[in-house]
Design an enzyme around this catalytic site. Sequence first.
Site, short mmCIF file in Angstrom:
data_model
loop_
_atom_site.label_atom_id
_atom_site.label_comp_id
_atom_site.label_asym_id
_atom_site.label_seq_id
_atom_site.Cartn_x
_atom_site.Cartn_y
_atom_site.Cartn_z
N THR A 57 0.60 -1.38 0.08
CA THR A 57 -0.02 0.07 -0.07
C THR A 57 1.06 1.09 0.05
OG1 THR A 57 -0.01 -0.03 2.44
CG2 THR A 57 -2.04 -1.03 1.37
N ASN A 62 -1.77 0.90 -4.77
CA ASN A 62 -1.73 -0.37 -4.07
C ASN A 62 -1.48 -1.22 -5.16
OD1 ASN A 62 -2.70 0.89 -1.62
ND2 ASN A 62 -4.55 1.31 -2.66
N ASP A 188 13.44 7.26 -10.86
CA ASP A 188 13.24 6.73 -9.48
C ASP A 188 13.94 5.44 -9.11
OD1 ASP A 188 12.55 7.05 -6.96
OD2 ASP A 188 10.41 6.21 -7.20
N ASP A 205 8.33 0.02 -10.72
CA ASP A 205 7.87 1.30 -10.47
C ASP A 205 8.57 2.32 -11.57
OD1 ASP A 205 6.67 3.23 -9.03
OD2 ASP A 205 7.92 3.14 -7.15
N1 LIG Z 1 5.29 -6.84 -10.84
C1 LIG Z 1 5.42 -7.07 -9.27
N2 LIG Z 1 5.44 -8.14 -8.86
C2 LIG Z 1 5.52 -8.43 -7.35
N3 LIG Z 1 5.45 -7.39 -6.76
C3 LIG Z 1 5.31 -6.40 -7.07
C4 LIG Z 1 5.51 -5.82 -8.47
N4 LIG Z 1 5.25 -4.65 -8.68
C5 LIG Z 1 5.63 -4.11 -7.26
N5 LIG Z 1 5.42 -5.06 -6.40
C6 LIG Z 1 5.47 -4.86 -4.93
O1 LIG Z 1 4.77 -3.72 -4.44
C7 LIG Z 1 5.84 -2.76 -4.11
C8 LIG Z 1 5.42 -1.25 -4.54
O2 LIG Z 1 5.27 -1.23 -5.89
P1 LIG Z 1 6.00 0.11 -6.81
O3 LIG Z 1 7.35 0.57 -6.36
O4 LIG Z 1 5.72 -0.27 -8.00
O5 LIG Z 1 4.72 0.95 -6.06
P2 LIG Z 1 4.58 2.51 -5.55
O6 LIG Z 1 3.24 2.58 -5.01
O7 LIG Z 1 5.08 3.39 -6.65
O8 LIG Z 1 5.54 2.31 -4.45
P3 LIG Z 1 6.30 3.46 -3.86
O9 LIG Z 1 5.52 4.56 -3.44
O10 LIG Z 1 6.65 2.78 -2.40
O11 LIG Z 1 7.76 3.60 -4.56
C9 LIG Z 1 7.11 -3.09 -4.39
O12 LIG Z 1 8.25 -2.88 -3.51
C10 LIG Z 1 6.91 -4.64 -4.51
O13 LIG Z 1 6.87 -5.24 -3.15
MG LIG Z 2 8.44 1.84 -5.39
#
Ligand SMILES: Nc1ncnc2c1ncn2[C@@H]1O[C@H](COP(=O)(O)OP(=O)(O)OP(=O)(O)O)[C@@H](O)[C@H]1O
Ligand SMILES: [Mg+2]
Length: 245
Positions: A57, A62, A188, A205
């Site tokens: 989250t 999410n 990032d 991300d």
């Molecule tokens: N393709 C994927 N497969 C498995 N887990 C994933 C995948 N993409 C993201 N995650 C999980 O979700 C988390 C958050 O993903 P992501 O960094 O893309 O989102 P975010 O909301 O931009 O996060 P943040 O704001 O914390 O940088 C990752 O750290 C990872 O644990």
């Molecule tokens: Mg991230």
Amino acid sequence: MRTNIESLDWNIGRTIQSKDREGRKTIDDVFDENTLKNIQQMFSRGIISTLENIIATGKEANVFRAKTFDGRNRAVKIYRQNTATFRKLEKYIEGDPRFKSSGNSHRERVFTWAQKEYKNLHSMHASGTNVPKPFHVHKNIVVMQYMGWRYRPYPTIRELIPEDPKNFLNDLLISINSYRKNKLSHGDLSEYNILNVREKPYIIDVGQAVPEGHPLYKELHTRDMKNMYRYWRKQIPNLEKEIFE
Ligand SMILES: Nc1ncnc2c1ncn2[C@@H]1O[C@H](COP(=O)(O)OP(=O)(O)OP(=O)(O)O)[C@@H](O)[C@H]1O
Ligand SMILES: [Mg+2]
């Protein structure tokens, strides 16, 4: 509408399905009414069959593990439509020749953002970078390859430092060079956005990544390389700074 949400509750699966007060609250926190409709549309179009467990989250999104109708895992990233922090993301869309306008309403801007993450994943994947393979984008939802084992995502390199940092970094540099050849800056890149997938690097991300020609193209890559040097110098003694250029 009611019936859709009822059936969605049912579809959402074990973790957040419960109909008791706590369960209901979690569902309301994570999904606004419009997002529920968008998820329901993905179910009825056959893109995914269930949302299983929530993986992360964040402020803007999410992430869930989902299942396809033939039982394969997918990662589903759902951008929040009710977030106040979206404003600061505007600067990554403005000036991107791939998007003429970021959208007229807040909702449209969130959709544009999801489109942007999908496109970036697509170009990076096509250029040979290790990123989750993108499958679909629908409104504020991006569906991609799930990088995890059973219900747990693979750890980031912050959580699990590679066993052989030199080798790992070498693979990572190959991935970075691939998207650089394709004229993109990640924007990032840090130990939070690189997964350690059984000792292979996967970059995640990528929503904020921008193509050459964008005003931030150079600056973002310079910052990314600074972050990389800061992390890797702790893992590899006498690491040369020049490899991050
Ligand atoms: N393709 C994927 N497969 C498995 N887990 C994933 C995948 N993409 C993201 N995650 C999980 O979700 C988390 C958050 O993903 P992501 O960094 O893309 O989102 P975010 O909301 O931009 O996060 P943040 O704001 O914390 O940088 C990752 O750290 C990872 O644990
Ligand atoms: Mg991230």
